[in-house]
Design an enzyme around this catalytic site. Structure first.
Site, PDB file in Angstrom:
ATOM      1  CB  SER A 109      -0.906   0.020   1.234  1.00  0.00           C
ATOM      2  OG  SER A 109      -1.836  -1.016   1.144  1.00  0.00           O
ATOM      3  CB  THR A 172      -3.678   4.869   2.098  1.00  0.00           C
ATOM      4  OG1 THR A 172      -3.605   3.521   1.655  1.00  0.00           O
ATOM      5  CG2 THR A 172      -4.560   5.693   1.193  1.00  0.00           C
ATOM      6  CD  GLU A 234     -12.470   5.610  22.638  1.00  0.00           C
ATOM      7  OE1 GLU A 234     -11.642   6.049  21.813  1.00  0.00           O
ATOM      8  OE2 GLU A 234     -13.562   5.115  22.304  1.00  0.00           O
ATOM      9  CD  GLU A 290     -11.106   3.315  18.616  1.00  0.00           C
ATOM     10  OE1 GLU A 290     -10.292   2.770  19.389  1.00  0.00           O
ATOM     11  OE2 GLU A 290     -12.319   3.437  18.889  1.00  0.00           O
ATOM     12  CD  GLU A 331      -6.507   3.882   3.631  1.00  0.00           C
ATOM     13  OE1 GLU A 331      -5.885   2.868   3.289  1.00  0.00           O
ATOM     14  OE2 GLU A 331      -6.195   4.564   4.614  1.00  0.00           O
ATOM     15  CG  ASP A 336      -4.995  -4.211   3.162  1.00  0.00           C
ATOM     16  OD1 ASP A 336      -4.763  -4.913   2.167  1.00  0.00           O
ATOM     17  OD2 ASP A 336      -4.148  -3.985   4.048  1.00  0.00           O
ATOM     18  CG  HIS A 340      -3.752  -8.223   5.213  1.00  0.00           C
ATOM     19  ND1 HIS A 340      -2.926  -8.879   4.331  1.00  0.00           N
ATOM     20  CD2 HIS A 340      -3.623  -6.907   4.929  1.00  0.00           C
ATOM     21  CE1 HIS A 340      -2.319  -7.988   3.552  1.00  0.00           C
ATOM     22  NE2 HIS A 340      -2.739  -6.785   3.891  1.00  0.00           N
ATOM     23  CG  ASP A 377      -4.138  -0.079  -1.829  1.00  0.00           C
ATOM     24  OD1 ASP A 377      -5.107  -0.867  -1.980  1.00  0.00           O
ATOM     25  OD2 ASP A 377      -3.616   0.129  -0.712  1.00  0.00           O
ATOM     26  CG  HIS A 453      -1.405  -6.786  -0.643  1.00  0.00           C
ATOM     27  ND1 HIS A 453      -0.575  -5.708  -0.565  1.00  0.00           N
ATOM     28  CD2 HIS A 453      -2.140  -6.769   0.498  1.00  0.00           C
ATOM     29  CE1 HIS A 453      -0.790  -5.059   0.562  1.00  0.00           C
ATOM     30  NE2 HIS A 453      -1.734  -5.690   1.231  1.00  0.00           N
TER      31      HIS A 453
HETATM   32 ZN    ZN Z   1      -2.469  -4.890   2.982  1.00  0.00          ZN
END
Ligand code: ZN
Ligand code: NAG
Ligand code: NAG
Ligand code: NAG
Ligand code: NAG
Ligand code: NAG
Length: 524
Positions: A109, A172, A234, A290, A331, A336, A340, A377, A453
């Site tokens: 990426s 990204t 948090e 986050e 994004e 992705d 994975h 990507d 990927h």
């Molecule tokens: Zn990836």
């Protein structure tokens, strides 16, 4: 049992697996003729100047993921699914993008982000630098930095924004503003000491230094912005979410201090504070929801965390205030991650959510002045098949058993990944497990802790000014060249003299050719 009954009932009522109207040839002819009429309208090209550019990047959103997400979207609306149209399916232009990195057939990426944001192909693992930079080697960076469409847009006076479901310093988004020999240098804590000694800067720091007045930044990544060991606001009891910075800086404060004093800059870390903002009065927004990446959409706490669509709405409303227009990078970053982990359901729900954001962005803007590009990507080794019937749950079984091990199999499978499992020396019988669970890991041919990927081309969907320039099989780094040309930002703006009609970019060279010919003729 319930599901079976439902299928039986549906079959009884409809008499078949598909709507009755589909039996009529006229239905298909009418549908195709309507599509044809729409296509004929495209003969009038939109050659306006793109005031705004919105780029949606589905991380890992290969074509099989798009198709499966389309079916899921339809099935979530109680349709069969295959006939559904995603928002991106409505875009008039589609191209293919060749995703390889300079040093990798199957890319990552970081190198790809450099291609579709900076217009230059690069090595795996590097962001915002040319292929002259070796991954991990800080001292190869200097002089090899390449800049992005976000920067070109900013320099042209547009407002710019980054919205992601990953950390804001992930591969990204980082190619939009950073130059780094290693995509993993999230904060100085993740950098080898020699890289720091050689003068390289971590990506979080670059986010606030390189292009200091990015109007909108939203995503995750809080922990990289606070001094080492700072308790997260948090998750106060979780050590893994404590601050990471060795330089002792609080980048939130650095961000705020750099903003012009007469402008309002808001930092928010939860959905309530985000939704309470009066966007008319917000000039700069930093939202970090986050400590690392945002939750998967299926697991999201809708009280504390905004959806991607909610973030996109806020971003556009802030950026739209600039009369010179805006560039926004959005994004869907965890498509992705779902793949994975072999968790197709997570990946596909992330895709459906990004598609929802695409629809909203379309309603907040007009094709007359906004170029919208949706792409990925790279792909994943994710597939679905097995002669499933029309309307079969996208997470369901193929209607047959393996003729070798005599066991059922899910339509969705991975070429490799963590779903590989042997039970008693053989493939697991998937009928004994809940394969519709959100975290079910689909079977794979090769065991790997992380599914990989895929290397095939990805789609590019485009609408708005100059969208027709995305029209064939292109190298991935072509994409920002088109966006910049359409918006008259970046180095290639000869066609953009104010008041000149579009198309002079073609006419001028022609004119000068005629002029040269004329001069030549006169000479002889
Ligand atoms: Zn990836
Ligand atoms: C660059 O740094 C690496 C260590 O990261 C070192 O091995 C190499 O010799 C350095 N090259 C130059 C030209 O300084
Ligand atoms: C980290 O913070 C905790 C709690 O605030 C404290 O007890 C501990 O000593 C700190 N550790 C370091 C290395 O500063
Ligand atoms: C949040 O989720 C709950 C439970 O799924 C739902 O009832 C509620 O409508 C949601 N609220 C928002 C603002 O989306
Ligand atoms: C877009 O442009 C067309 C043709 O110039 C015009 O008819 C239409 O009203 C415009 N739409 C918007 C929303 O500006
Ligand atoms: C697979 O599991 C299902 C459900 O328990 C069972 O009916 C079927 O016989 C099993 N098939 C094989 C080949 O073990």
């Amino acid at each position: 049992m319930k599901a079976l009954l439902l299928v039986l009932l549906t079959e009884l009522c409809l008499g078949s697996l598909f709507p009755e109207k589909e039996k009529s040839p006229q239905y298909w002819r009418d549908q195709a003729q309507q599509t044809l009429r729409n296509a004929l309208k495209l003969q009038k090209l939109n050659t306006n100047v793109a005031k705004n550019i919105i780029m949606f990047l589905g991380d890992g959103m290969g074509i099989s993921t798009v198709t499966a997400a389309r079916i899921l979207k339809g099935q979530l609306q109680h349709m069969q699914g295959e006939e559904t149209m995603l928002e991106m399916d409505r875009f008039p232009y589609v191209a293919l993008s060749k995703t390889y990195n300079t040093d990798a057939q199957v890319p990552d990426s970081a190198g790809t982000a450099t291609a579709y944001l900076c217009g230059v192909k690069a090595n795996e693992g590097t962001v915002g630098v040319s292929a002259a930079v070796t991954r991990d080697q800080c001292n190869t960076t200097a002089g090899n930095e390449v800049t992005s469409i976000l920067k070109w847009s900013k320099e042209a006076g547009k407002s710019v924004g980054i919205v992601t479901t990953t950390r804001v310093n992930h591969a990204t988004p980082s190619a939009a503003y950073a130059h780094s020999a290693n995509r993993d240098w999230y904060s100085d804590n993740e950098m080898p000491p020699e890289a720091i000694q050689q003068g390289c800067k971590d990506i979080a720091q670059q986010l606030f230094e390189n292009i200091p007045n990015i109007e909108v930044i939203m995503g995750g990544g809080r922990k990289y912005m606070f001094p080492k060991n700072t308790t997260d606001v948090e998750y106060q009891t979780e050590d893994k979410y404590r601050g990471t910075r060795l330089d002792g800086k609080t980048l939130i404060s650095v961000w705020k201090e750099k903003k012009p004093k007469d402008k309002s800059a808001h930092y928010v870390w939860n959905r309530q504070d985000l939704m309470a903002l009066n966007l008319d009065k917000v000039d700069f927004l930093l939202g970090l929801f986050e400590p690392v990446d945002l939750m998967y959409e299926l697991d999201r706490n809708n009280q504390t965390d905004p959806s991607l669509t909610e973030m996109v709405e806020v971003a556009i409303k802030i950026l739209q205030k600039n009369p010179k227009g805006f560039f926004l990078l959005v994004e869907g970053g965890r498509i992705d991650h779902g793949h994975h982990e072999g968790k197709a359901k997570q990946a596909l729900h992330e895709t459906v959510e990004m598609d929802r954001a695409i629809g909203l962005a379309g309603r907040l803007t007009t094709e007359n002045n906004t170029l919208t590009v949706v792409t990925a990507d790279h792909s994943h080794v994710f597939t679905f098949g097995g002669y499933t019937q029309r309307g079969n749950s996208i997470f369901g079984l193929a209607p047959m058993q393996s003729d070798v091990d005599k066991k059922p199999f899910t339509s969705i499978l991975y070429g490799n990944g963590p779903g590989y499992k042997l039970i008693g020396g053989g493939r697991e019988n998937v009928s004994t497990v809940d394969f519709a669970d959100a975290n079910y890991q689909a079977q794979s041919a090769v065991p790997l802790r992380q599914e990989t990927h895929g290397g095939e081309d990805v789609a590019v969907f485009a609408k708005g000014p100059m969208a027709h320039l995305l029209h064939g099989v292109h190298e991935q780094n072509y994409i920002p060249h088109v966006m910049a040309y359409a918006a008259c930002v970046g180095p290639n703006t000869n066609h953009c003299r104010s008041g000149a009609p579009r198309g002079t970019g073609v006419a001028l060279p022609l004119l000068s050719t005629f002029a040269s010919l004329f001069i030549l003729l006169c000479l002889f």
